[in-house]
Design an enzyme around this catalytic site. Structure first.
Site, short mmCIF file in Angstrom:
data_model
loop_
_atom_site.label_atom_id
_atom_site.label_comp_id
_atom_site.label_asym_id
_atom_site.label_seq_id
_atom_site.Cartn_x
_atom_site.Cartn_y
_atom_site.Cartn_z
N THR A 107 0.90 -1.28 0.08
CA THR A 107 0.04 0.20 0.10
C THR A 107 0.79 1.19 0.20
O THR A 107 1.87 1.16 -0.29
CB THR A 107 -1.05 0.00 1.30
OG1 THR A 107 -2.04 0.84 1.23
CG2 THR A 107 -0.29 0.19 2.73
N ASN A 108 0.32 2.32 0.31
CA ASN A 108 0.81 3.49 0.48
C ASN A 108 0.59 4.69 1.63
O ASN A 108 -0.58 4.13 1.97
CB ASN A 108 1.29 4.26 -1.07
CG ASN A 108 -0.16 4.68 -1.51
OD1 ASN A 108 -1.07 5.81 -1.08
ND2 ASN A 108 -0.83 4.02 -2.46
N PRO A 109 1.08 5.49 1.74
CA PRO A 109 0.50 6.28 2.73
C PRO A 109 -0.63 7.40 2.67
O PRO A 109 -0.93 7.97 3.56
CB PRO A 109 1.93 7.27 3.39
CG PRO A 109 2.97 6.88 2.46
CD PRO A 109 2.46 6.07 1.28
#
Ligand code: C5P
Length: 221
Positions: A29-31
């Site tokens: 995922t990513n932030p």
């Protein structure tokens, strides 16, 4: 009181990050937090629009009871499938989601253990959600993307706008303390007419400026 200048407008917004599981407990995922999409959705509803949000799993839904429908999805493929269900009849589509460009090519049925040193895991590309929505939308649907960039911000955004067949791209600078997960924002609106810097330094103001542009360019009802 807020003028209802978006009354009659139906708007679809993707928001947040996607989660791509490679075993039962771990994801790529990513932030991204979904803040930009939530600010846009909240303001648009207050200005009279009917809004559908398709958001990744990390985003707490807005609680507006009228003018808003909210779908939570997990992966990029699910985000695209759900957005395609919502697409018919939309006047405006805004892609704020930071969709994972890749997903694991296989998913382990059991948790992958530490002992697997030197592990590598094949990935495969995900669909581009906003590009697919632009291909499938009725002609005249206003299509808006975001482009998070660290350098060559405007050129990259203009290239993405043309390549994905979008009407506008909000080009924003990302880096330490700016962009992901923060309210701080420095952005430009990139369209076929050229580039305008967007006022303010917070995503709240970016959302207002983008909705002002939508109000000026909305397809005739
Ligand atoms: O190419 P890039 O990821 O920088 O493009 C960003 C824009 O494209 C954003 O509007 C984002 O929501 C959208 N996007 C998408 N699906 C992807 C990748 C990006 O909808 N797989």
């Amino acid at each position: 009181t807020t003028p209802k200048d978006l009354a009659g407008l139906r708007m679809l917004i993707t928001a947040g990050s996607t989660w791509e599981y490679f075993d039962p407990v771990r994801v790529i995922t990513n932030p991204a937090t979904g803040l930009m999409g939530k600010l846009l959705a909240g303001q648009a509803v207050r200005r009279g629009a009917e809004v559908a949000v398709v958001a990744g799993p990390g985003v707490t839904p807005l609680t507006e009871r009228t003018g808003l429908v909210w779908d939570t999805v997990v992966s990029a493929e699910e985000m695209l499938a759900r957005a395609l269900v919502r697409l018919p009849g939309m006047h405006v589509v805004v892609g704020t989601a930071a969709v994972s460009d890749f997903r694991p090519a296989k998913r382990a049925e059991q948790k992958v253990h530490k002992a697997a040193v030197g592990l590598s895991w094949p990935v495969e590309p995900n669909p581009d959600v906003i590009r697919t929505l632009a291909e499938q939308a009725d002609p005249g649907t206003l299509m808006i993307g975001f482009a998070a960039e660290t350098d060559n911000i405007i050129e990259s955004a203009q290239r993405k706008r043309v390549d994905k067949k979008l009407d506008a791209v909000v080009a924003n600078r990302v880096g330490l303390g700016v962009g992901f997960g923060t309210g701080a924002h420095e952005a430009w609106l990139v369209t076929a007419d050229g580039v305008e810097p967007m006022p303010g330094h917070h995503k709240e103001e970016t959302a207002t400026a983008l909705l002002n542009w939508v109000a000026r360019h909305r397809p005739p009802a």
